[in-house]
Design an enzyme around this catalytic site. Structure first.
Site, PDB file in Angstrom:
ATOM      1  N   ASP A 127       0.867  -1.170   0.000  1.00  0.00           N
ATOM      2  CA  ASP A 127       0.000   0.000   0.000  1.00  0.00           C
ATOM      3  C   ASP A 127       0.911   1.228   0.000  1.00  0.00           C
ATOM      4  OD1 ASP A 127      -2.141   1.699   0.016  1.00  0.00           O
ATOM      5  OD2 ASP A 127      -3.236   0.655   1.588  1.00  0.00           O
TER       6      ASP A 127
HETATM    7  C1  NOJ Z   1      -4.066   3.831   0.085  1.00  0.00           C
HETATM    8  C2  NOJ Z   1      -5.232   2.898   0.224  1.00  0.00           C
HETATM    9  O1  NOJ Z   1      -5.157   2.208   1.450  1.00  0.00           O
HETATM   10  C3  NOJ Z   1      -5.336   1.884  -0.893  1.00  0.00           C
HETATM   11  O2  NOJ Z   1      -6.544   1.187  -0.762  1.00  0.00           O
HETATM   12  C4  NOJ Z   1      -5.234   2.567  -2.236  1.00  0.00           C
HETATM   13  O3  NOJ Z   1      -5.338   1.606  -3.254  1.00  0.00           O
HETATM   14  C5  NOJ Z   1      -3.916   3.304  -2.318  1.00  0.00           C
HETATM   15  N1  NOJ Z   1      -3.864   4.301  -1.274  1.00  0.00           N
HETATM   16  C6  NOJ Z   1      -3.707   3.969  -3.676  1.00  0.00           C
HETATM   17  O4  NOJ Z   1      -4.555   5.027  -3.844  1.00  0.00           O
END
Ligand code: NOJ
Length: 752
Positions: free
Chosen positions: A299
């Protein structure tokens, strides 16, 4: 007697059973997973040509400035277009449209040394341009086909705008509505969560990722991100191994079995180990035990966060931990880019580890057909033709209506009677385009979004005068609009009150501790309902709310979640009775925040609460509120009624054949979601009071009767034991079938 596969499992233990399950699923799996031998040779040739920097580049994902979905990071020198040119970026996210994507791909293809195409990712969570209901709302449709179809449309639109990778599905099981990200998931139930996870992966990826209408999916957030302590986003997760295996891991596994191309690590730790540095999770379980073949991405900045977690002293050490654990791609953190070369020199990581990671990333690019044509997702004709089509809008409208859940309907307040001559529409959510889309609305087109007010107007045309007042804002204490609202309520025949949360009050970084209607909305409702006019409340929200006050006042409540582009039209179809609601909750609605976590498949405890003797002292209960939820899991009313009878269970053979008769006993045709639950009465470890094991969605005309048949294998009764082996235990099982998790009929069987 057990099935052959299942016997083998009991004898040989977990790993063998997983093998049996995996092979059977993979053989039915329609997603093309294998790389051809000629592509494999090309990958090896490419690897030979790549410098170490170029290899690390393939493991680095950066966001463009087209959209920002995370905190600013300390990598401002790493401008993405410069990195692409230098071969230091393997994928880019948060950019779309054919021109934008083509522009960046062109840099990779024309200006970088090895001309390796980029993957383009985005959070296509509930639609791309056409926004569908939030995923939690979709799950309330209990319509796997519609869910799959919505992802096909999302994939069609996203790929028409240059994208080929979505950060979805989010399959985190969540039992705490304080956590804002419950909006993105499929609710609290693991069994249903697995079915929905599978439908979403199939919807996005189709039969072959080379089909340019499909998107590479990403199962997230691995693992157990949905269980943060106190419902606070990014917080610590601390659950037992058995709970992890039984409740939280299966939906990710379902994605892997469905052929998901990538998996995203979660921000949280489990038992002291952050997922992004968890070798057991990412390598032993995901790759070795489950046989995952795609690539693992972190993430946003999750490797860097290992320092804050306190498992690495600096980002360099964090990068080493992540690669050693099995992370292939660093999202936005630049840690691989900045440190892997040195870590390699220092022998903290090996070249084989880097090559293995590059290999799975290149494989994804081959699977997507990017080496055949790096611009295959950049076709202007498609962008012009395939976005927001008439068919997609028609589907979205139906999907909104299917996702709505009728929570209360005293005196048949809904549907709006044909005799009504004037309607007052009141409330802060009645005409807010932005809030209709909800969180993670991708490239959702705000101007094309239909609000509730517009939907109602579209519906009645010039036939009925519609007056509108906002009444108050969603989340402040200003009551200056009350008078005007009360005035229009008093002079109308019927009032629709649109209340709830703002779209951005759920989603990432949006945990709440008070789950009642924010601001002065309850007071507005009290005064409007006090006019004595028939009032139907339409709720807009991304999580179960604790609407006990509202429930006590309002005669009718329709839960509409955030319905997306066609929200207003789809909701109006229900309000005016064109569609008979059939949605059922996939998350329990608590009475107050103090009851949380509250979920249907809880344990009995040694001192269970008995609703018939609510004041009994030494039992597991609160002294100020009942244990019962406001609305249980599986709950949802219809404009008609259904009766269940004749439940039988036949245990011949290796399976249970369960039959039940359902009759439409009301005055309208309608659809029912008949739900099958099982309780394993006595086990070597405690079992939940009920577990969903199946459902059937059936359309019945007035007076029509259907006999529904469910089939369960005995392996469907298996559960994880403290040694993490999964098998069933003979004994008594109670079989429940009903309209929700509380209102059921039951019978019991003994199985040997
Ligand atoms: C953080 C989020 O937790 C995740 O779900 C997302 O895909 C990413 N950012 C990218 O935007």
């Amino acid at each position: 007697m057990l099935s052959d596969n299942f016997f083998s499992f009991k004898i040989a233990g977990l790993s063998f059973v997983l093998f049996v399950l995996c092979t059977s699923v993979i053989s039915q799996n329609i997603v093309r997973q294998n790389i051809s031998s000629s592509d494999r040779i090309k990958i090896e040739e490419l690897l030979k040509k790549m410098t170490i920097e170029e290899k690390i580049g393939q493991l680095s994902l950066f966001q463009s400035d087209g959209d920002i979905t995370g905190p600013a990071m300390n990598n401002n020198d790493n401008k993405y277009y410069k990195l692409i040119k230098e071969g230091k970026a393997g994928a880019i996210f948060n950019v779309y449209t054919v021109d934008n994507v083509r522009g960046l791909q062109k840099i990779a293809i024309e200006e970088s040394h090895l001309k390796i195409p980029l993957i383009f990712g985005y959070d296509v969570i509930h639609g791309h341009r056409t926004i569908f209901p939030i995923p939690l709302g979709q799950s309330c449709s209990w319509d796997l086909k519609a869910i799959e179809e919505s992802e096909q449309i999302a994939a069609m639109e996203a790929t028409a705008e240059g994208l080929n990778w979505t950060f979805a599905p989010m399959v985190d099981i969540a039992r705490d509505p304080r956590w804002g990200r419950v909006a993105e998931g499929a609710g609290e139930d693991t069994w249903l969560g697995c079915k929905i996870a599978e439908a979403r992966v199939h919807g996005f990826q189709g039969k072959d990722l080379k089909d340019p209408h499909t998107l590479l999916a990403c199962a997230k957030h691995f693992a157990a991100y949905g269980a943060p302590q106190a419902g606070r986003d990014y917080n610590t997760v601390d659950i037992s191994q058995v709970s992890l295996y039984e409740w939280y891991l299966p939906p990710y596994k379902a994605c892997v079995d469905a052929g998901v191309g990538s998996v995203m690590t979660s921000f949280n730790e489990i038992a002291g180990v952050p997922s992004t540095s968890n070798k057991w999770l990412l390598t032993d379980l995901l790759r070795k035990s489950w046989g995952f073949k795609g690539f693992v991405v972190t993430d946003y900045g999750a490797i860097n966060e290992l320092v804050n977690h306190g498992v690495a002293t600096d980002e360099k050490q964090a990068a080493g931990l992540a690669l050693n654990a099995g992370v292939d791609m660093d999202m936005q953190g630049s840690t691989y880019l900045n440190s892997l070369t040195d870590l390699l020199k220092e022998k903290k990581v090996t070249l084989k580890q880097i090559d293995d990671a590059v290999r799975v990333v290149l494989e994804a690019k081959f699977k997507l057909g990017l080496f055949d044509d790096p611009y295959r997702y950049c076709k202007k004709e498609r962008q012009e033709k395939e976005l927001m089509t008439v068919e997609s809008q028609a589907f979205a409208r139906k999907f909104v209506a299917r996702s709505c859940v009728l929570l209360k309907n005293d005196n048949q307040t809904l549907p709006i009677p044909a005799t009504v001559k004037s309607i007052a529409v009141i409330g802060p959510l009645a005409d807010s385009k932005r809030d209709m889309l909800g969180n993670w609305a991708a490239a959702g087109e705000l101007e094309k979004c239909v609000t509730l007010l517009e939907g109602i107007r579209n519906h009645v045309g010039k036939d009925i005068p519609i007056v509108y007042e906002k009444g108050c804002n969603t989340n402040d204490l200003d009551k200056s609009g009350f008078d005007k609202a009360l005035k229009i309520a008093s002079s109308a025949d019927y009032v629709i009150l649109a209340l709830g949360e703002e779209g951005e009050m759920t989603g990432e970084a949006s945990s709440r501790t008070d789950l009642d209607l924010p601001g002065v909305q309850n007071e507005l409702a009290e005064q409007v309902i006090g006019t004595g006019k028939p009032v139907a409340v339409v709720l807009f929200n991304g999580r179960p709310l604790t609407i006990t006050k509202l429930n006590n006042m309002a005669p009718a409540i329709l839960e509409s979640w955030f319905g997306g582009t066609q929200a207003g039209n789809g909701i109006s179809d229900i309000l005016f009775g064109e569609v008979n609601p059939a949605g059922k909750l996939t998350m329990t609605f608590p009475r107050n925040v103090g009851q949380i976590p509250l979920f249907y498949n809880a344990k009995n405890t040694g001192r269970p609460y008995n609703p018939k003797t609510p004041d009994e002292k030494y039992v597991s209960r609160y002294i100020d509120v009942t244990n019962d939820p406001l609305y249980p899991f599986g709950f949802g009313l219809s404009y008609t009624t259904f009766a269940y009878s004749g439940l039988t269970v036949d245990t011949t053979g290796n399976k249970l054949t369960i039959r039940v008769t359902v009759k439409n006993t009301g005055t309208r045709d309608g659809e029912e979601v008949a739900q099958l639950y099982v309780q394993d009465k006595v086990g070597s470890i405690t079992r939940p009071v009920k577990e969903l094991k199946g459902f059937k969605k059936v359309m019945l005309k007035t007076d029509e009767t259907a006999v529904l048949t469910f089939s369960l294998g005995k392996d469907d009764l298996a559960f994880y034991h403290p040694d993490l082996k999964k098998y069933w235990e003979p004994g008594e099982f109670i079989i429940y079938i009903g309209t929700n998790s509380k209102e059921t009929i039951s019978t019991s069987v003994f199985l040997n």
